[in-house]
Write a protein that holds these residues in place. Structure first.
Motif, PDB file in Angstrom:
ATOM      1  N   LEU A  51     -57.550 -31.911 164.591  1.00  0.00           N
ATOM      2  CA  LEU A  51     -57.784 -32.136 163.241  1.00  0.00           C
ATOM      3  C   LEU A  51     -57.168 -31.698 162.366  1.00  0.00           C
ATOM      4  O   LEU A  51     -56.617 -32.041 161.106  1.00  0.00           O
ATOM      5  CB  LEU A  51     -59.227 -32.145 162.990  1.00  0.00           C
ATOM      6  CG  LEU A  51     -60.198 -33.200 163.955  1.00  0.00           C
ATOM      7  CD1 LEU A  51     -61.588 -32.985 163.571  1.00  0.00           C
ATOM      8  CD2 LEU A  51     -59.859 -34.698 163.345  1.00  0.00           C
ATOM      9  N   SER A  52     -56.969 -30.371 162.393  1.00  0.00           N
ATOM     10  CA  SER A  52     -56.108 -29.608 161.424  1.00  0.00           C
ATOM     11  C   SER A  52     -54.653 -29.875 161.472  1.00  0.00           C
ATOM     12  O   SER A  52     -54.017 -29.908 160.345  1.00  0.00           O
ATOM     13  CB  SER A  52     -56.041 -27.988 161.764  1.00  0.00           C
ATOM     14  OG  SER A  52     -55.495 -27.647 162.982  1.00  0.00           O
ATOM     15  N   LYS A  53     -54.106 -30.346 162.357  1.00  0.00           N
ATOM     16  CA  LYS A  53     -52.820 -31.014 162.567  1.00  0.00           C
ATOM     17  C   LYS A  53     -52.473 -32.288 161.794  1.00  0.00           C
ATOM     18  O   LYS A  53     -51.524 -32.529 161.337  1.00  0.00           O
ATOM     19  CB  LYS A  53     -52.286 -31.064 164.031  1.00  0.00           C
ATOM     20  CG  LYS A  53     -52.142 -29.908 164.841  1.00  0.00           C
ATOM     21  CD  LYS A  53     -51.775 -30.112 166.447  1.00  0.00           C
ATOM     22  CE  LYS A  53     -51.841 -28.707 167.317  1.00  0.00           C
ATOM     23  NZ  LYS A  53     -51.727 -28.965 168.426  1.00  0.00           N
ATOM     24  N   LEU A  54     -53.604 -32.923 161.710  1.00  0.00           N
ATOM     25  CA  LEU A  54     -53.575 -34.114 160.768  1.00  0.00           C
ATOM     26  C   LEU A  54     -53.695 -34.105 159.330  1.00  0.00           C
ATOM     27  O   LEU A  54     -53.562 -34.960 158.533  1.00  0.00           O
ATOM     28  CB  LEU A  54     -54.624 -35.002 161.427  1.00  0.00           C
ATOM     29  CG  LEU A  54     -54.650 -35.425 162.809  1.00  0.00           C
ATOM     30  CD1 LEU A  54     -55.818 -36.477 162.959  1.00  0.00           C
ATOM     31  CD2 LEU A  54     -53.281 -36.195 163.016  1.00  0.00           C
ATOM     32  N   GLN A  55     -54.031 -32.716 158.755  1.00  0.00           N
ATOM     33  CA  GLN A  55     -54.305 -32.524 157.521  1.00  0.00           C
ATOM     34  C   GLN A  55     -53.278 -32.186 156.723  1.00  0.00           C
ATOM     35  O   GLN A  55     -52.283 -31.304 157.142  1.00  0.00           O
ATOM     36  CB  GLN A  55     -55.300 -31.161 157.338  1.00  0.00           C
ATOM     37  CG  GLN A  55     -56.534 -31.709 158.090  1.00  0.00           C
ATOM     38  CD  GLN A  55     -57.417 -32.907 157.647  1.00  0.00           C
ATOM     39  OE1 GLN A  55     -57.642 -33.142 156.306  1.00  0.00           O
ATOM     40  NE2 GLN A  55     -57.738 -33.604 158.665  1.00  0.00           N
ATOM     41  N   LYS A  56     -53.003 -32.926 155.406  1.00  0.00           N
ATOM     42  CA  LYS A  56     -51.874 -32.521 154.585  1.00  0.00           C
ATOM     43  C   LYS A  56     -52.326 -31.472 153.491  1.00  0.00           C
ATOM     44  O   LYS A  56     -51.771 -30.770 153.020  1.00  0.00           O
ATOM     45  CB  LYS A  56     -51.481 -33.912 153.999  1.00  0.00           C
ATOM     46  CG  LYS A  56     -50.625 -34.680 155.058  1.00  0.00           C
ATOM     47  CD  LYS A  56     -50.429 -36.361 154.270  1.00  0.00           C
ATOM     48  CE  LYS A  56     -49.678 -36.906 154.929  1.00  0.00           C
ATOM     49  NZ  LYS A  56     -49.215 -38.266 154.430  1.00  0.00           N
ATOM     50  N   ASP A  57     -53.624 -31.486 153.210  1.00  0.00           N
ATOM     51  CA  ASP A  57     -54.158 -30.401 152.587  1.00  0.00           C
ATOM     52  C   ASP A  57     -54.203 -29.034 152.928  1.00  0.00           C
ATOM     53  O   ASP A  57     -54.921 -28.979 153.998  1.00  0.00           O
ATOM     54  CB  ASP A  57     -55.711 -30.989 151.960  1.00  0.00           C
ATOM     55  CG  ASP A  57     -56.160 -29.913 150.929  1.00  0.00           C
ATOM     56  OD1 ASP A  57     -55.874 -29.038 150.871  1.00  0.00           O
ATOM     57  OD2 ASP A  57     -56.948 -30.824 150.418  1.00  0.00           O
ATOM     58  N   PRO A  58     -53.486 -28.123 152.514  1.00  0.00           N
ATOM     59  CA  PRO A  58     -53.539 -26.684 153.007  1.00  0.00           C
ATOM     60  C   PRO A  58     -54.963 -26.043 153.133  1.00  0.00           C
ATOM     61  O   PRO A  58     -55.139 -25.593 153.974  1.00  0.00           O
ATOM     62  CB  PRO A  58     -52.586 -26.023 152.047  1.00  0.00           C
ATOM     63  CG  PRO A  58     -51.818 -27.015 151.450  1.00  0.00           C
ATOM     64  CD  PRO A  58     -52.650 -28.129 151.434  1.00  0.00           C
ATOM     65  N   HIS A  59     -55.790 -26.552 152.108  1.00  0.00           N
ATOM     66  CA  HIS A  59     -57.148 -25.952 152.187  1.00  0.00           C
ATOM     67  C   HIS A  59     -58.000 -26.403 153.332  1.00  0.00           C
ATOM     68  O   HIS A  59     -58.489 -25.668 154.251  1.00  0.00           O
ATOM     69  CB  HIS A  59     -57.925 -26.370 150.923  1.00  0.00           C
ATOM     70  CG  HIS A  59     -59.244 -25.641 150.755  1.00  0.00           C
ATOM     71  ND1 HIS A  59     -59.647 -24.552 150.861  1.00  0.00           N
ATOM     72  CD2 HIS A  59     -60.471 -26.543 150.642  1.00  0.00           C
ATOM     73  CE1 HIS A  59     -60.899 -24.422 150.761  1.00  0.00           C
ATOM     74  NE2 HIS A  59     -61.358 -25.544 150.768  1.00  0.00           N
ATOM     75  N   ASN A  60     -57.830 -27.869 153.711  1.00  0.00           N
ATOM     76  CA  ASN A  60     -58.572 -28.513 154.605  1.00  0.00           C
ATOM     77  C   ASN A  60     -57.989 -27.862 155.864  1.00  0.00           C
ATOM     78  O   ASN A  60     -58.823 -27.606 157.108  1.00  0.00           O
ATOM     79  CB  ASN A  60     -58.087 -29.938 154.683  1.00  0.00           C
ATOM     80  CG  ASN A  60     -59.181 -30.570 153.809  1.00  0.00           C
ATOM     81  OD1 ASN A  60     -59.478 -29.790 152.784  1.00  0.00           O
ATOM     82  ND2 ASN A  60     -59.097 -32.025 153.624  1.00  0.00           N
ATOM     83  N   LYS A  61     -56.607 -27.946 156.150  1.00  0.00           N
ATOM     84  CA  LYS A  61     -56.199 -27.183 157.635  1.00  0.00           C
ATOM     85  C   LYS A  61     -56.568 -25.824 157.805  1.00  0.00           C
ATOM     86  O   LYS A  61     -56.867 -25.465 158.999  1.00  0.00           O
ATOM     87  CB  LYS A  61     -54.605 -27.384 157.349  1.00  0.00           C
ATOM     88  CG  LYS A  61     -53.619 -26.788 158.487  1.00  0.00           C
ATOM     89  CD  LYS A  61     -52.257 -26.757 158.109  1.00  0.00           C
ATOM     90  CE  LYS A  61     -51.579 -28.251 158.019  1.00  0.00           C
ATOM     91  NZ  LYS A  61     -51.517 -28.956 159.349  1.00  0.00           N
TER      92      LYS A  61
END
Length: 283
Positions: free
Chosen positions: A20-30
């Motif tokens: 899921l982290s790989k799908l995130q564009k938001d650095p905070h979310n990742k």
């Protein structure tokens, strides 16, 4: 064995969070997803020492949550998974007396939810209001109108075609209204065009769901029964999604929508019955 089962859950969740982290564009979310993933890996190693077994992630489970995140958004997938975490916490409480080290894992599991809530900037969930607008309107208007028409005219195909025409016209009208509404509230961060598309699409999709039965039966009254089943399924599925993603009361939401949708349909049923009985119209 409970410990082995929990060990499997931990390695599954490690891979889920990493993917899921790989799908995130938001650095905070990742970053937060990666942090939680590494915690899950540490928990896996703890249980591995107890069980003495090496486990691999269950690929189907991992793929399932990735699919849910892509289709329904990050909020829904994570909240659904966190419900499993709540059950795991009960498991940890039982084991703390036997394995004091499990206390640290239990504390970490409790703060997962708070961390997840802080990162849920979910685009799909942001437009949930548009889906509610389109779907609710279609359910209330079409179930009511089609009930009245089906009671007045017994030709199922006639009812279905009428429903399609009404649905397409109403979806365009709803999309236009939604666009104007979003444009007047630009501080919300919602794009008016996207909001309108979500509203119109939700209306069209609900229309298809409701009118399809009328094209597979000859009696409009039989089609009506299947339409109500379709409406009930739509209400249950959508409200389950919202209840999970927004931490709302599933039972309360479903009850409210059932009362509104089928209340309008009941009134329309009465009108259609009167037209059929006293005007004798039968097509």
């Amino acid at each position: 064995m409970d410990a082995l089962k929990q060990q499997q859950n931990e390695i599954n969740e490690f891979f889920i969070y990493m993917e899921l982290s790989k799908l995130q564009k938001d650095p905070h979310n990742k970053k937060i997803l990666q942090e939680i993933a590494m915690q899950e890996k540490e928990h896996y190693e703890f249980w591995k020492k107890i069980t003495g077994q090496e486990l691999k992630p269950q690929k189907l489970v991992v793929m399932w949550y990735i699919f849910l995140a892509r289709l329904f958004g990050l909020s829904f997938a994570l909240k659904l998974m966190e419900r499993g975490e709540e059950r795991a916490q009960e498991f940890y409480k039982r084991l703390i007396m036997k394995y004091p080290e499990a206390k640290k894992i239990f504390d970490e599991e409790r703060i997962h939810e708070a961390k997840l809530l802080s990162l849920l900037n979910d685009g799909k969930l942001r437009y949930a209001g548009a889906i509610v607008l389109g779907m609710n309107d279609a359910l209330v208007e079409l179930t009511g109108t089609l009930t009245g028409i089906a009671l007045a005219f017994n030709n199922a195909q006639y009812v279905g075609i009428t429903g399609v025409i009404m649905g397409v016209a109403a979806s365009l009208s709803m999309a236009g209204s939604a666009y104007l509404e979003a444009r007047e509230n630009q501080d919300s961060g919602i794009e008016p065009t996207k909001y309108a598309l979500y509203t119109g699409f939700a209306y069209i999709l609900t229309t298809i769901f409701l009118v399809t039965p009328f094209f597979f039966v000859t009696s409009a009254k039989t089609g009506l029964i299947f339409m109500f089943v379709a409406a009930a399924l739509a209400i249950i599925i959508y409200n389950f999604y919202i209840a999970v993603a927004k931490d709302e009361d599933f039972g309360k939401r479903v009850k409210e929508m059932f009362v509104i949708t089928f209340g309008v349909a009941l009134i329309s049923f009465a009108i259609g019955y009167v037209v059929n009985k006293y005007f004798g119209i039968e097509i």
